[in-house]
Design an enzyme around this catalytic site. Structure first.
Site, PDB file in Angstrom:
ATOM      1  N   TRP A 119       3.428  -3.295  10.890  1.00 24.08           N
ATOM      2  CA  TRP A 119       4.480  -4.286  11.162  1.00 24.08           C
ATOM      3  C   TRP A 119       4.323  -5.542  10.315  1.00 24.08           C
ATOM      4  CZ3 TRP A 119       5.047  -4.356  17.278  1.00 24.08           C
ATOM      5  CH2 TRP A 119       5.489  -3.103  17.701  1.00 24.08           C
ATOM      6  N   LYS A 120       3.222  -5.658   9.599  1.00 25.17           N
ATOM      7  CA  LYS A 120       2.949  -6.841   8.762  1.00 25.17           C
ATOM      8  C   LYS A 120       3.245  -8.112   9.559  1.00 25.17           C
ATOM      9  CE  LYS A 120       3.890  -4.155   4.633  1.00 25.17           C
ATOM     10  NZ  LYS A 120       4.200  -4.160   3.212  1.00 25.17           N
ATOM     11  N   HIS A 154      -5.594  -3.668   2.495  1.00 22.62           N
ATOM     12  CA  HIS A 154      -4.181  -3.659   2.115  1.00 22.62           C
ATOM     13  C   HIS A 154      -3.975  -4.572   0.905  1.00 22.62           C
ATOM     14  CE1 HIS A 154       0.132  -4.066   2.200  1.00 22.62           C
ATOM     15  NE2 HIS A 154       0.148  -2.961   2.934  1.00 22.62           N
ATOM     16  N   GLU A 207      -1.461   3.727  -1.843  1.00 21.50           N
ATOM     17  CA  GLU A 207      -0.303   2.847  -1.772  1.00 21.50           C
ATOM     18  C   GLU A 207      -0.165   2.099  -3.090  1.00 21.50           C
ATOM     19  OE1 GLU A 207       1.356   1.131   2.110  1.00 21.50           O
ATOM     20  OE2 GLU A 207       0.115  -0.446   1.274  1.00 21.50           O
ATOM     21  N   GLY A 245       8.196  -1.870   5.960  1.00 24.08           N
ATOM     22  CA  GLY A 245       9.556  -2.329   6.282  1.00 24.08           C
ATOM     23  C   GLY A 245      10.305  -1.440   7.263  1.00 24.08           C
TER      24      GLY A 245
HETATM   25  P1  PGA Z   1       6.707  -0.719   2.772  1.00 22.58           P
HETATM   26  O1  PGA Z   1       5.201  -1.219   3.006  1.00 22.58           O
HETATM   27  O2  PGA Z   1       6.880   0.531   3.583  1.00 22.58           O
HETATM   28  O3  PGA Z   1       7.554  -1.862   3.262  1.00 22.58           O
HETATM   29  O4  PGA Z   1       6.853  -0.476   1.319  1.00 22.58           O
HETATM   30  C1  PGA Z   1       4.145  -0.334   3.117  1.00 22.58           C
HETATM   31  C2  PGA Z   1       2.873  -1.131   3.242  1.00 22.58           C
HETATM   32  O5  PGA Z   1       2.666  -2.055   2.452  1.00 22.58           O
HETATM   33  O6  PGA Z   1       2.047  -0.853   4.121  1.00 22.58           O
END
Ligand code: PGA
Length: 268
Positions: free
Chosen positions: A12-13, A100, A175, A245
Site C-alpha cells: 500500500w506504500k 524496496h 522489481e 498502485g
Molecule cells: P506498482 O508498485 O505496482 O505501483 O508499480 C510496485 C512496487 O513498487 O512495489
C-alpha cells in the site's frame, strides 16, 4: 513448481493515509479474497503503512496475512523513529518487505543495511520479501548484462550469511525500478521478467543447490494490474506479484485476485 500456491503481496506504500481508508480497503479486499472458490491456490499478504497494522489485523484477515513495508534490524533501544521486529510480530505480521527501491532511493538504504534487515527478519522467524531490480531500462546487450550484474549483486549481498535452512523462508521479488507505476513507469514484459526470475534462481542454485532454491517464491513487481497479472504468472518461473498502485484500488485488486485464482486453478 507449478503446483505451488501463487503469492500476491499488496504494497500500500503511503497511498493510504487515514485509518478509515485503511479499514475500508482491508475490508473490501479480505471480503473479495474470502469469496474466492475454496482451496484457491493463492496466498495474500497485505502490507499497510505501520500506523494501520493493528487496524487492518483487527478488521479480520480471513486467511490473508499481514506484512510490513520495512523493519529495523536492532531489537530494541535508543533508535528514534524505528520499528522493530518485536513490534511487528506483536501486530501479527508474518512478512516484511526489505530493500524496496523507494527506500533505497529516498532513504539511502544500501545492500549492507538491507542484508542486516534480512538476517534480523529471518532471526525473528518472519518472511523477508527481498526486492532487487535495476534502475534503468536496459537498451541493448551491454546494458542488459549490466542489469544482470546489478540484480546479482543486490541478491548476493542481500542474502549474505543466510543459512540454507533459513533460505526457505525468503521471498524474492524482481522489481525493475523503471517499471514501477508510481515513478511513471510501465510494466516489464513477461518474457524479460521470467528471464530474470530464472537468472535469480540460477544465482542462488549455484550457492545453495537446486533443491533449496526450487521452493523459494520469486515474484514480479512493477505496474502489475488486473489486466496483465495473468501474463506474468503464466511463466512458471514467476510465482506471484508485488503490487503497489493497483493494490489500493479495491475493486481492481479483487478482480486481480480472482484472475490469479482462476488462472492457477486451470494450470493445475
Ligand atoms: P506498482 O508498485 O505496482 O505501483 O508499480 C510496485 C512496487 O513498487 O512495489
Amino acid at each position: 513448481m507449478s503446483m505451488r500456491k501463487k503469492l500476491i503481496v499488496a504494497n500500500w506504500k503511503a497511498y493510504v493515509t487515514s485509518r478509515r481508508q485503511a479499514e475500508a480497503l482491508a475490508r473490501s479486499v479480505v471480503r473479495g479474497y474470502a469469496a474466492l472458490p475454496p482451496k484457491s491456490p493463492l496466498a495474500l499478504v497485505l502490507c499497510p503503512p505501520f500506523p494501520y497494522l493493528f487496524q487492518v489485523s483487527s478488521t479480520g484477515m480471513d486467511g490473508a496475512q499481514l506484512g510490513a513495508q520495512d523493519v529495523f534490524w536492532e531489537g530494541e533501544g535508543p533508535y528514534t523513529g524505528e520499528v522493530t521486529l518485536a513490534m511487528l510480530k506483536d501486530a501479527g505480521v508474518t512478512h516484511v518487505i526489505v530493500g524496496h527501491s523507494e527506500r533505497r532511493r529516498y532513504l539511502g538504504e544500501s545492500d549492507e543495511m538491507i542484508n542486516r534487515k534480512v538476517l534480523a527478519a529471518l532471526g525473528a522467524k518472519l518472511h523477508p520479501i527481498l526486492c532487487v531490480g535495476e534502475w534503468e531500462e536496459p537498451q541493448g546487450e551491454e546494458e542488459e548484462r549490466k542489469a544482470f550484474r546489478v540484480v546479482r549483486e543486490q541478491l548476493e549481498t542481500g542474502l549474505k550469511g543466510v543459512t540454507p535452512q533459513d533460505l526457505g523462508r525468503v521471498v524474492l521479488t524482481y522489481e525493475p525500478v523503471w517499471a514501477i507505476s508510481g515513478g511513471g513507469g510501465s510494466a516489464d514484459t513477461p518474457e524479460n521478467a521470467g528471464q530474470v526470475a530464472r537468472y535469480l534462481r540460477r544465482v542462488l542454485a549455484a550457492r545453495y543447490g537446486a533443491d533449496a532454491v526450487e521452493k523459494i517464491p520469486v515474484l514480479y513487481g512493477g505496474s502489475v494490474t488486473a489486466a496483465n497479472v495473468e501474463a506474468f504468472l503464466r511463466d512458471r518461473a514467476i510465482n506471484g506479484a508485488l503490487v503497489g498502485g493497483a493494490s489500493v484500488r479495491a475493486e481492481e485488486f479483487v478482480r486481480m485476485l480472482k484472475n490469479v485464482a482462476d488462472a492457477s486453478r486451470s494450470q493445475r
